[in-house]
Design a protein around this motif. Structure first.
Motif, PDB file in Angstrom:
ATOM      1  N   TRP B 145      49.619  33.086  34.865  1.00 25.28           N
ATOM      2  CA  TRP B 145      49.236  34.358  35.236  1.00 25.28           C
ATOM      3  C   TRP B 145      49.131  34.293  36.702  1.00 25.28           C
ATOM      4  O   TRP B 145      49.376  35.726  37.635  1.00 25.28           O
ATOM      5  CB  TRP B 145      48.667  34.233  35.144  1.00 25.28           C
ATOM      6  CG  TRP B 145      48.255  35.263  33.026  1.00 25.28           C
ATOM      7  CD1 TRP B 145      49.095  34.588  32.116  1.00 25.28           C
ATOM      8  CD2 TRP B 145      46.665  35.132  32.455  1.00 25.28           C
ATOM      9  NE1 TRP B 145      48.240  34.977  31.132  1.00 25.28           N
ATOM     10  CE2 TRP B 145      46.981  35.008  31.115  1.00 25.28           C
ATOM     11  CE3 TRP B 145      45.342  35.014  32.255  1.00 25.28           C
ATOM     12  CZ2 TRP B 145      46.098  35.280  30.017  1.00 25.28           C
ATOM     13  CZ3 TRP B 145      44.337  35.708  31.720  1.00 25.28           C
ATOM     14  CH2 TRP B 145      44.854  35.472  30.291  1.00 25.28           C
ATOM     15  N   VAL B 146      48.345  33.716  37.298  1.00 24.77           N
ATOM     16  CA  VAL B 146      48.131  33.480  38.446  1.00 24.77           C
ATOM     17  C   VAL B 146      49.408  33.197  39.515  1.00 24.77           C
ATOM     18  O   VAL B 146      49.066  33.729  40.316  1.00 24.77           O
ATOM     19  CB  VAL B 146      46.741  32.231  39.087  1.00 24.77           C
ATOM     20  CG1 VAL B 146      46.330  31.826  40.091  1.00 24.77           C
ATOM     21  CG2 VAL B 146      45.533  32.724  38.032  1.00 24.77           C
ATOM     22  N   TRP B 147      50.090  31.760  39.340  1.00 25.30           N
ATOM     23  CA  TRP B 147      50.863  30.957  39.710  1.00 25.30           C
ATOM     24  C   TRP B 147      52.323  31.093  39.702  1.00 25.30           C
ATOM     25  O   TRP B 147      53.669  30.721  40.273  1.00 25.30           O
ATOM     26  CB  TRP B 147      50.545  29.448  40.092  1.00 25.30           C
ATOM     27  CG  TRP B 147      49.404  29.005  40.907  1.00 25.30           C
ATOM     28  CD1 TRP B 147      49.043  30.079  41.274  1.00 25.30           C
ATOM     29  CD2 TRP B 147      48.570  28.038  40.374  1.00 25.30           C
ATOM     30  NE1 TRP B 147      47.414  29.479  42.770  1.00 25.30           N
ATOM     31  CE2 TRP B 147      47.331  28.156  41.440  1.00 25.30           C
ATOM     32  CE3 TRP B 147      47.992  27.083  40.076  1.00 25.30           C
ATOM     33  CZ2 TRP B 147      46.705  27.500  42.416  1.00 25.30           C
ATOM     34  CZ3 TRP B 147      48.092  25.933  40.498  1.00 25.30           C
ATOM     35  CH2 TRP B 147      46.585  26.228  40.734  1.00 25.30           C
ATOM     36  N   GLY B 148      52.070  31.133  38.078  1.00 25.25           N
ATOM     37  CA  GLY B 148      53.315  30.987  37.665  1.00 25.25           C
ATOM     38  C   GLY B 148      54.986  32.415  37.322  1.00 25.25           C
ATOM     39  O   GLY B 148      55.424  32.958  37.092  1.00 25.25           O
ATOM     40  N   GLY B 149      54.162  33.785  37.887  1.00 23.33           N
ATOM     41  CA  GLY B 149      54.418  35.339  38.081  1.00 23.33           C
ATOM     42  C   GLY B 149      54.352  36.294  37.114  1.00 23.33           C
ATOM     43  O   GLY B 149      54.533  37.329  37.016  1.00 23.33           O
ATOM     44  N   GLY B 150      53.372  35.705  36.915  1.00 25.64           N
ATOM     45  CA  GLY B 150      52.286  36.269  35.297  1.00 25.64           C
ATOM     46  C   GLY B 150      51.114  37.747  36.642  1.00 25.64           C
ATOM     47  O   GLY B 150      51.358  37.521  37.278  1.00 25.64           O
ATOM     48  N   TRP B 151      50.893  38.211  36.035  1.00 26.50           N
ATOM     49  CA  TRP B 151      49.771  39.491  36.137  1.00 26.50           C
ATOM     50  C   TRP B 151      48.658  39.742  36.913  1.00 26.50           C
ATOM     51  O   TRP B 151      49.060  40.462  38.275  1.00 26.50           O
ATOM     52  CB  TRP B 151      49.111  40.484  34.831  1.00 26.50           C
ATOM     53  CG  TRP B 151      48.539  39.748  34.398  1.00 26.50           C
ATOM     54  CD1 TRP B 151      48.371  38.850  33.412  1.00 26.50           C
ATOM     55  CD2 TRP B 151      46.933  38.979  34.169  1.00 26.50           C
ATOM     56  NE1 TRP B 151      47.047  38.759  32.543  1.00 26.50           N
ATOM     57  CE2 TRP B 151      45.978  39.333  33.715  1.00 26.50           C
ATOM     58  CE3 TRP B 151      46.131  41.107  35.277  1.00 26.50           C
ATOM     59  CZ2 TRP B 151      45.099  39.348  33.546  1.00 26.50           C
ATOM     60  CZ3 TRP B 151      44.789  40.889  35.700  1.00 26.50           C
ATOM     61  CH2 TRP B 151      43.932  39.776  34.465  1.00 26.50           C
ATOM     62  N   ILE B 152      48.431  38.306  37.176  1.00 27.44           N
ATOM     63  CA  ILE B 152      46.498  38.469  38.366  1.00 27.44           C
ATOM     64  C   ILE B 152      47.973  37.400  39.742  1.00 27.44           C
ATOM     65  O   ILE B 152      47.158  38.429  40.227  1.00 27.44           O
ATOM     66  CB  ILE B 152      46.207  37.319  38.029  1.00 27.44           C
ATOM     67  CG1 ILE B 152      45.293  37.287  36.613  1.00 27.44           C
ATOM     68  CG2 ILE B 152      45.443  37.124  39.365  1.00 27.44           C
ATOM     69  CD1 ILE B 152      44.356  35.752  36.093  1.00 27.44           C
ATOM     70  N   GLY B 153      48.192  37.469  39.848  1.00 21.89           N
ATOM     71  CA  GLY B 153      49.519  36.985  41.025  1.00 21.89           C
ATOM     72  C   GLY B 153      49.925  38.484  41.432  1.00 21.89           C
ATOM     73  O   GLY B 153      50.253  38.372  42.601  1.00 21.89           O
ATOM     74  N   LYS B 154      50.188  39.162  40.287  1.00 24.92           N
ATOM     75  CA  LYS B 154      51.110  40.149  40.927  1.00 24.92           C
ATOM     76  C   LYS B 154      50.272  41.171  41.266  1.00 24.92           C
ATOM     77  O   LYS B 154      50.611  42.176  42.112  1.00 24.92           O
ATOM     78  CB  LYS B 154      52.523  40.648  39.731  1.00 24.92           C
ATOM     79  CG  LYS B 154      53.328  40.597  39.702  1.00 24.92           C
ATOM     80  CD  LYS B 154      54.190  40.453  38.272  1.00 24.92           C
ATOM     81  CE  LYS B 154      55.574  39.928  37.930  1.00 24.92           C
ATOM     82  NZ  LYS B 154      55.825  39.945  36.519  1.00 24.92           N
ATOM     83  N   MET B 155      49.034  41.077  40.556  1.00 22.49           N
ATOM     84  CA  MET B 155      48.414  42.041  40.934  1.00 22.49           C
ATOM     85  C   MET B 155      47.371  42.113  42.577  1.00 22.49           C
ATOM     86  O   MET B 155      47.364  42.800  43.452  1.00 22.49           O
ATOM     87  CB  MET B 155      46.920  42.308  40.393  1.00 22.49           C
ATOM     88  CG  MET B 155      45.763  42.884  40.360  1.00 22.49           C
ATOM     89  SD  MET B 155      44.808  42.318  38.888  1.00 22.49           S
ATOM     90  CE  MET B 155      44.004  40.937  39.415  1.00 22.49           C
ATOM     91  N   GLY B 156      47.881  41.115  43.518  1.00 14.93           N
ATOM     92  CA  GLY B 156      48.009  40.649  43.989  1.00 14.93           C
ATOM     93  C   GLY B 156      46.208  39.488  44.634  1.00 14.93           C
ATOM     94  O   GLY B 156      45.326  39.349  45.455  1.00 14.93           O
ATOM     95  N   ALA B 157      45.365  39.247  43.662  1.00 12.79           N
ATOM     96  CA  ALA B 157      44.321  38.305  43.500  1.00 12.79           C
ATOM     97  C   ALA B 157      45.127  36.661  43.904  1.00 12.79           C
ATOM     98  O   ALA B 157      46.189  36.473  44.108  1.00 12.79           O
ATOM     99  CB  ALA B 157      43.723  38.193  42.225  1.00 12.79           C
TER     100      ALA B 157
END
Lengths: 112, 405
Positions: B145-157
């Motif tokens: 989610w955070v580093w692998g191209g998932g939604w949290i990283g994409k969101m901008g966090a």
């Protein structure tokens, strides 16, 4: 014959041993013990949690001796083990029925 | 193109992060009673083996492989298929295999962190099963989610080195573990005093040392951002050690060694998410507050009556949460153009992203960890018998003792 059990502060052991040597007490048995009297324990703090440690380290000295030497030994121990602060310790005097030296078979005061 | 400087820096950083896990083992090992030191050490140490195997079989692929619905990676890279010595998609100047290796070290220490919560009472078999399942079902998705191209990283966090992935995630799991496995026998009736704080201080020192690889290495190249993260790491850790002992000096009358060591770790945790995004002065503020916040958080376990044996929730969970939110406050694009501005630099949206990322991780980690633990409890059983617990885990689980005194 009597047995003296003296419970003292650990740092006073050397002074007690030296004075007993000086007045001719031949031997003693020493153990590290833990306990509490009126001094109570101490406090330790780990990540904000306070623990009361009830038992604090003391040294117990056991001496067997002829009855007529008891008062002198007690007086000397009291003198050198004294700090004046709570926790200096206690001395107990117990009667002893007999003693035997294993090597020679001597008995009574001769075996001390 | 492979760059020798970046590659050598990342090789060293990977080794530094690896060293954190045995460091953590000592940090934890000194805090338990002497009859449980080996069982505590081995719970961290064996993660070096278990997670390595998971990582090459399917772990790296699920965390960093081609994305499925912003939720998880697919299995295209299973058994490191296609993870070559050429640069990969995550770093263009080091071998893809080296990035995979660096990330493996993070995956190893995360389940090891949780062991502090259930120390002194979990069956070794249950622990092994937990580590495999938790890494697979919780770590890999959150990492994606955070580093692998998932939604949290994409969101901008932003999560520079793993405040959300590693610390909030493991801290939440630790809370669930402490609640579900129950208190140690005699909790709050007899004192559970650390048996050797010298080991704990040594372990904290090793953690601090390794953390330079953890944070500076997360820049993935030997340049400006790595230098910034390195300096910030030092400043926050030192500041938090100072503020923790001042807090306890005021509240409990004595500054303690365990407090200094715990404070340093709390500062390291807190600076993990913003390490490459904030300036040095912000780092000192983040560190000073981390020491106070995590110290105060420790009282939670008494208030809420759970036995988090080595304070994983307070130090990693709360410390990580503070770091994630601090990123939303202190991040500055002037420090790192690849980052973003936080609230104090005119961008309140980032704080919102940080909050959503943290909250989602807390909810996901809590629910899945609870399901895993329930499953283990119903099959092999989570907890050792009372008799084994009193005897100590070293003898009852491993037939050996750490100290022959």
């Amino acid at each position: 014959m009597k047995k003296i059990e003296a419970i003292i502060k650990p740092f006073k052991l050397d002074a007690v041993k030296d004075i007993l040597n000086e007045i001719g007490i031949q031997g003693m048995t020493v153990s590290e013990v833990k306990g509490y009297g009126r001094q109570k324990g101490h406090k330790e703090i780990y990540r904000g949690a306070e623990y009361i440690v009830d038992f604090i380290p003391k040294v117990k000295i056991e001496i067997f001796l002829a009855s007529d030497r008891v008062s002198q030994v007690v007086k000397e121990i009291c003198r050198v083990a004294y700090t004046g602060k709570v926790g200096d310790g206690k001395i107990f005097i117990l009667p002893v029925e007999d003693s035997i030296r294993i090597r020679t078979g001597e008995k009574g005061a001769d075996a001390l | 193109m492979i760059n020798a400087g970046d590659t050598s820096f990342m090789l060293i950083s990977s080794a530094l992060v690896m060293f954190m896990t045995p460091g953590l083992a000592l940090f934890y090992g000194g805090m338990v009673r002497h009859k449980n030191i080996l069982s505590t050490l081995v719970q961290s140490f064996i993660c070096l083996g278990i997670v390595s195997i998971i990582w090459i079989c399917y772990g790296y692929s699920m965390a960093f492989g081609p994305d499925i619905g912003s939720f998880i990676g697919n299995l295209d890279w299973a058994f490191l298929n296609g993870v070559s010595l050429s640069p990969g998609p995550y770093a263009d100047s080091i071998p893809h295999l080296l990035f995979c290796c660096f990330q493996l070290m993070f995956a190893i220490i995360t389940p090891a962190l949780i062991t502090g919560a259930f120390a002194e009472r979990m069956k070794f078999s249950a622990f092994l099963l937990f580590t495999v399942l938790w890494t697979t079902l919780v770590y890999l998705p959150v990492c994606h989610w955070v580093w692998g191209g998932g939604w949290i990283g994409k969101m901008g966090a932003l999560d520079f080195a793993g405040g959300t992935v590693i610390h909030i995630n493991s801290g939440t799991a630790a809370l669930v573990c402490a609640l579900m496995i129950g208190k140690r026998k005699g909790w709050r009736k007899e004192p559970f005093m650390p048996h050797n704080l010298s080991l704990t201080v040594l372990g904290a020192g090793i953690l601090w040392f390794g953390w330079f690889g953890f944070n500076a290495g997360s820049a993935l190249s030997a340049g400006e951002t790595a230098s910034l993260a390195f300096m910030n790491t030092q400043l926050a850790a030192g500041s938090a050690a100072v503020s923790w002992i001042i807090s306890e000096w005021i509240l409990h009358g004595k500054p303690t060694t365990l407090g200094a060591a715990s404070g340093a770790v709390a500062g390291l945790v807190a600076i993990t998410p913003p390490a490459g995004f904030v300036g040095p002065v912000s780092s000192v503020i983040i560190g000073l507050l981390a020491g106070v916040i995590c110290y105060l958080a420790i009282s939670l376990k008494n208030r809420f009556n759970y036995d988090d044996a080595l304070d994983v929730v307070a130090v990693h969970g709360i410390g990580g949460l503070w770091g994630a939110l601090a990123t939303g406050l202190f991040a500055s694009a002037a420090m790192n153009p690849g980052g973003a501005n936080g609230l104090f630099f005119g961008n309140p949206k980032l704080l919102g992203f940080q909050f959503i990322g943290a909250l989602a991780t807390i909810l996901f980690s809590a629910v899945v960890t609870a399901i895993i633990l329930k499953g283990i409890d119903l099959t092999v059983g989570l907890r050792i018998t009372d008799e084994d617990e009193v005897q100590g885990l070293d003898l009852s689980q491993h037939s050996e003792v750490g100290f022959s005194l």
